[in-house]
Design a protein around this motif. Structure first.
Motif, PDB file in Angstrom:
ATOM      1  N   GLU A   8       0.834  -1.203   0.000  1.00 32.89           N
ATOM      2  CA  GLU A   8       0.000   0.000   0.000  1.00 32.89           C
ATOM      3  C   GLU A   8       0.869   1.254   0.000  1.00 32.89           C
ATOM      4  N   LEU A  82     -10.708   2.900 -10.604  1.00 28.70           N
ATOM      5  CA  LEU A  82     -10.214   3.053  -9.240  1.00 28.70           C
ATOM      6  C   LEU A  82      -8.996   3.972  -9.272  1.00 28.70           C
ATOM      7  N   GLU A  86      -3.549   4.700  -5.405  1.00 27.32           N
ATOM      8  CA  GLU A  86      -4.031   4.347  -4.064  1.00 27.32           C
ATOM      9  C   GLU A  86      -4.440   2.885  -4.138  1.00 27.32           C
ATOM     10  N   THR A  88      -6.506  -0.325  -3.530  1.00 27.72           N
ATOM     11  CA  THR A  88      -7.891  -0.654  -3.211  1.00 27.72           C
ATOM     12  C   THR A  88      -8.036  -2.165  -3.112  1.00 27.72           C
ATOM     13  N   GLU A  89      -8.661  -2.640  -2.037  1.00 25.32           N
ATOM     14  CA  GLU A  89      -8.881  -4.082  -1.858  1.00 25.32           C
ATOM     15  C   GLU A  89     -10.328  -4.424  -2.186  1.00 25.32           C
ATOM     16  N   ARG A  90     -10.505  -5.409  -3.071  1.00 26.80           N
ATOM     17  CA  ARG A  90     -11.840  -5.889  -3.418  1.00 26.80           C
ATOM     18  C   ARG A  90     -11.772  -7.370  -3.758  1.00 26.80           C
ATOM     19  N   LEU A  94      -5.920  -6.813  -4.832  1.00 28.51           N
ATOM     20  CA  LEU A  94      -5.400  -5.495  -4.502  1.00 28.51           C
ATOM     21  C   LEU A  94      -5.148  -4.740  -5.800  1.00 28.51           C
ATOM     22  N   TYR A  95      -5.832  -3.595  -5.964  1.00 27.86           N
ATOM     23  CA  TYR A  95      -5.777  -2.836  -7.201  1.00 27.86           C
ATOM     24  C   TYR A  95      -4.849  -1.635  -7.051  1.00 27.86           C
ATOM     25  N   GLY A  96      -4.187  -1.266  -8.136  1.00 29.50           N
ATOM     26  CA  GLY A  96      -3.332  -0.096  -8.176  1.00 29.50           C
ATOM     27  C   GLY A  96      -2.216  -0.296  -9.176  1.00 29.50           C
ATOM     28  N   THR A  99       0.826  -2.993  -8.771  1.00 31.42           N
ATOM     29  CA  THR A  99       0.564  -4.093  -7.841  1.00 31.42           C
ATOM     30  C   THR A  99       1.137  -5.398  -8.371  1.00 31.42           C
ATOM     31  N   ASP A 358      -6.917  -0.632 -14.016  1.00 30.64           N
ATOM     32  CA  ASP A 358      -7.357  -1.456 -12.882  1.00 30.64           C
ATOM     33  C   ASP A 358      -6.449  -2.673 -12.699  1.00 30.64           C
TER      34      ASP A 358
END
Length: 382
Positions: A8, A82, A86, A88-90, A94-96, A99, A358
């Protein structure tokens, strides 16, 4: 910190290749310092970017390099849903940006540093984090130059590009070239009095296409790779001002993705020979100061590591599998290998997500990479 927490932090640094990576490198340096690990920063000439090198364990022997690049590709024009910088967890992902390619691996390496430090390592672990991999594997070259002066060369390198933690022993090389056709303008009503740069560029591109078709012939294939042959393609072209002006300039960029063992320079030499023997004489017969100029853009070698090598045995132990594969994309591994450091590629995530909007990595991949790092501690402490 755990790997997800570190990732992160890393995603929050927008280390697109065109920008500085110093904020991220300084974060890593401070983290390692807190862990009791000394670091060496190797800056570029402008001191706007830096590589990081660190050694954990004994310094009187070779050791294993854990290598990753800190830069990422741009997000401009991509339809992200997204925030790219930053995390983002979904749904277990883990997006970004970065990653998968390849801050996930760097996060796992950093999360394992306390274990590296506390272990009684018999063989050192080296950390090598570079800049500008995405634009031609540029930064890592100064790391390799620095290693030439070290009394003990590393004996193995693991490049953590995303392979879903499958051990990879080979990848293609790359040669990128820009061609500038310098023609001569005139009113299009008198086109034969000028030299049309676009038309001559088109002839060169057609020649490239013919070379690519020849490289795809069955006698030149290596079925370990996909595609199983060296490829040629034109990626950028620009030229001309108006339809009623014979264009004076045309530039196009082309590349070769070459199988290991194939000299991509053969393609460039054939293109130069064609330009000098066929096109330039005809151009200069009309206007003497016309020309065709080739400019190198980027180049790095392919990778071929023997399945019987010690580094292959090491990665099989760490990954828990010996179904070795290859990838079509390039890595810094070819340069490490060329420098005499046996190299493999194995990291978390999948390149299918790399360079896309994404971009993501599965949390499960990070957890498996964390486990691989712990197996490395056990192996090097044995």
């Amino acid at each position: 910190m755990k790997s997800q927490q570190i990732l992160e932090k890393l995603i929050g640094f927008a280390t697109v290749s065109r920008d500085s990576n110093l904020a991220l490198i300084e974060f890593i340096r401070d983290y390692l310092t807190e862990c009791g690990v000394e670091c060496e920063l190797i800056h570029n000439d402008e001191r706007s970017k830096a590589n990081l090198w660190a050694t954990i364990g004994p310094t009187d022997r070779g050791g294993v390099v854990l290598s990753g690049h800190t830069d990422v590709v741009p997000v401009d024009g991509q339809p992200w849903t997204l925030p790219p910088f930053e995390m983002t967890e979904r749904d277990g992902k883990l997006y970004g940006r970065g990653t998968a390619d390849m801050k996930g691996y760097i996060a796992c390496v950093l999360a394992a540093v306390p274990s590296f430090v506390s272990a009684d390592l018999k063989t050192p672990i080296h950390l090598a984090f570079s800049y500008d991999e995405e634009v031609g594997c540029l930064g890592v070259r100064s790391i390799l130059s620095m290693l030439e002066d070290k009394p003990h060369q590393p004996t193995a390198c693991i490049i953590g590009e995303p392979t879903e933690l499958k051990p990879v022993l080979g990848h293609k090389g790359k040669l990128g070239v820009r061609c500038h056709v310098k023609g001569a303008p005139c009113h299009s009503a008198y086109a034969p009095e000028g030299v049309n740069a676009i038309e001559n560029a088109a002839k060169l591109i057609t020649k490239l296409t013919q070379i690519g078709e020849r490289l795809a012939e069955s006698s030149r294939r290596d079925e370990r790779f996909y595609p199983p042959f060296s490829t040629v393609q034109t990626g950028v072209i620009e030229g001309g001002q108006a339809l009623n002006i014979v264009p004076a300039d045309c530039r196009f960029n082309w590349e070769v993705r070459s199988l290991p063992g194939f000299d991509a320079g053969e393609v460039e030499r054939e293109m130069r020979d064609y330009a000098e023997s066929e096109l330039i004489p005809k151009m200069r017969a009309v206007v003497p100061d016309t020309d065709i100029v080739f400019e190198p853009l980027q180049s790095y070698p392919g990778l071929t590591t023997e399945a019987s090598s010690e580094v292959a045995a090491l990665i099989a132990t760490l990954a828990g599998r010996n179904d070795f594969g290859t990838v079509a994309y390039g890595t810094e591994g070819g340069l490490f290998h060329e420098a005499g450091i046996p190299t493999v590629v194995c990291g978390p995530g999948c390149m299918d997500q790399g360079h896309k909007p994404d971009e993501f990595i599965a949390i499960e991949q990070l957890e498996r990479c964390d486990a691989m790092m712990q197996r490395l501690v056990e192996h090097l402490g044995a």
